[in-house]
Write an enzyme that holds these catalytic residues in place. Sequence first.
Site, short mmCIF file in Angstrom:
data_model
loop_
_atom_site.label_atom_id
_atom_site.label_comp_id
_atom_site.label_asym_id
_atom_site.label_seq_id
_atom_site.Cartn_x
_atom_site.Cartn_y
_atom_site.Cartn_z
N ASP A 169 -41.81 -27.11 -0.13
CA ASP A 169 -42.14 -28.34 0.59
C ASP A 169 -41.00 -28.71 1.54
O ASP A 169 -40.74 -29.89 1.76
CB ASP A 169 -42.43 -29.48 -0.38
CG ASP A 169 -42.98 -30.72 0.32
OD1 ASP A 169 -43.47 -30.58 1.46
OD2 ASP A 169 -42.91 -31.81 -0.27
N GLU A 187 -49.04 -35.82 -2.85
CA GLU A 187 -47.58 -35.72 -2.93
C GLU A 187 -46.91 -36.78 -2.09
O GLU A 187 -45.89 -37.35 -2.48
CB GLU A 187 -47.12 -34.33 -2.49
CG GLU A 187 -45.62 -34.08 -2.64
CD GLU A 187 -44.77 -34.60 -1.49
OE1 GLU A 187 -43.54 -34.74 -1.68
OE2 GLU A 187 -45.32 -34.88 -0.41
N GLU A 188 -47.47 -37.03 -0.91
CA GLU A 188 -46.82 -37.94 0.04
C GLU A 188 -46.71 -39.37 -0.49
O GLU A 188 -45.89 -40.15 -0.02
CB GLU A 188 -47.55 -37.92 1.38
CG GLU A 188 -47.54 -36.59 2.11
CD GLU A 188 -46.16 -36.15 2.58
OE1 GLU A 188 -45.18 -36.88 2.32
OE2 GLU A 188 -46.06 -35.09 3.20
N HIS A 218 -48.10 -28.71 -1.61
CA HIS A 218 -49.09 -29.80 -1.66
C HIS A 218 -50.07 -29.71 -0.49
O HIS A 218 -49.70 -29.37 0.63
CB HIS A 218 -48.43 -31.17 -1.77
CG HIS A 218 -47.64 -31.64 -0.58
ND1 HIS A 218 -48.23 -32.30 0.49
CD2 HIS A 218 -46.31 -31.59 -0.30
CE1 HIS A 218 -47.29 -32.63 1.36
NE2 HIS A 218 -46.12 -32.20 0.92
#
Length: 471
Positions: free
Chosen positions: A363, A335-336, A289
């Site tokens: 990740d 993504e976070e 990401h």
Amino acid sequence: MKFLLFTFVGVHLLFLSSGKAIYRNDTSQRTFEEIKEEIAHYGDVAKAIIDLAVYGKAQNRSYERLALLVDTVGPRLSGSKNLEKAIQIMYQNLKEDGLENVHLEPVKIPHWERGEESAVMLEPRMYKMAILGLGSSIGTPPEGITAEVLVVTSFDELQRRAPEAKGKIVVYNQPYANYSKTVEYRVRGAVEAAKVGALASLIRSVASFSIYSPHTGVQEYQDGVPKIPTACITVEDAEMMSRLVSRGSRIVIQLKMGAKNYADADSFNTVAEITGSKYPEQVVLVSGHLDSWDVGQGAMDDGGGAFISWEALSLIKDLGLRPKRTLRLVLWTAEEQGGIGALQYYQSHKANISNYSLVMESDGGTFLPYGLQFTGSDKARAIMKEIMGLLQPINVTQVFHDGEGTDIESWVQAGVPGASLLDDLYKYFSFHHSQGDTMTVMSPKEMNIAATVWAVVSYVVADLEEMLPRS
């Protein structure tokens, strides 16, 4: 004579009572021994990738590319101008690298900004603490919230002491067990504190090690529960407050947070490919990401994962290799905030789920890999073990369980085999979501090895005659 029937990769094996197997081959089905032999033929390809990435002209390339981006752009929070600048830079980079079908797929993502924030202990002494607001938290009133503190070490203790929590700031000093268990306090801390009438919550950073560094991250509110401001504090301050209250001290804190949530922003998943030569509609997906939190540089989380994924395709292209299936690089957005970009990608592409042979996500850091985590059938796992054997020259051959990642989770749950890198997670969570996530954490040599693993695995899976079996 006694027979047992066993099926492996579409091949029916009839076992005699002696244990000797008789193979019954259908036209398009092969024995596992034949597949092993096919994989063994990739030894020269694996060596060429290793030589190029670890010793050759591509040495340190992923590190240097990453440093250029994060030194230039900085952290890349969902909804920020920094993230959108990084996406446009990567779009140009991938085109200039000669990859195919480079394009941006639009998505809507959350937009939250932390604003100015502070936490000052007023009693029993004046002391300014380091804090980082948690993602999607609301802010405080302009004058802040000034209240006495209730320190707890668990949700159970909070429930036992619920009558004491009303009108206070709840401080969680939960011990670090592992990330998946301890992160529940960051995710649910505000909701659980609000349920018992707290005005705000401060969560001990979810970190394996601390040098007075707060670690931010996402938190979630719950419908029907009042929203209260929430931030993370350092391990050191959480432990200090726990000691103070154990001696009978009264703690009062003034918390100020200028955090705001805005309407969802426009963003993109960034995609590039090496088109397959024989089965172009079939896909091996390689990903990381591009977004990060707004502290540090987002170099480790997840700049490293994104850039070794790009590097995997670059290495394969540089060697003039074109696998039978399409190798698709996806650099996810948001993504976070819970895999927002990836979820929208899944919704858009799931109609073709039967064409996905393997989904890969890096990740968890790009430190020296221990091996590959993998989720899939026993038959697919056996094939992956053979493929990892090709990496014996760099001594990264192990296949672990639980291939995972927020951005590939939907695919894996739907039955597509999934893979992720496994390395030193203690080191990873020492810097995770903190100001310490910078290029100083990264090692060019370790990134070379991680990129090599990523390139060999993705290429061989994409070039095998059959897709990985799902049962």
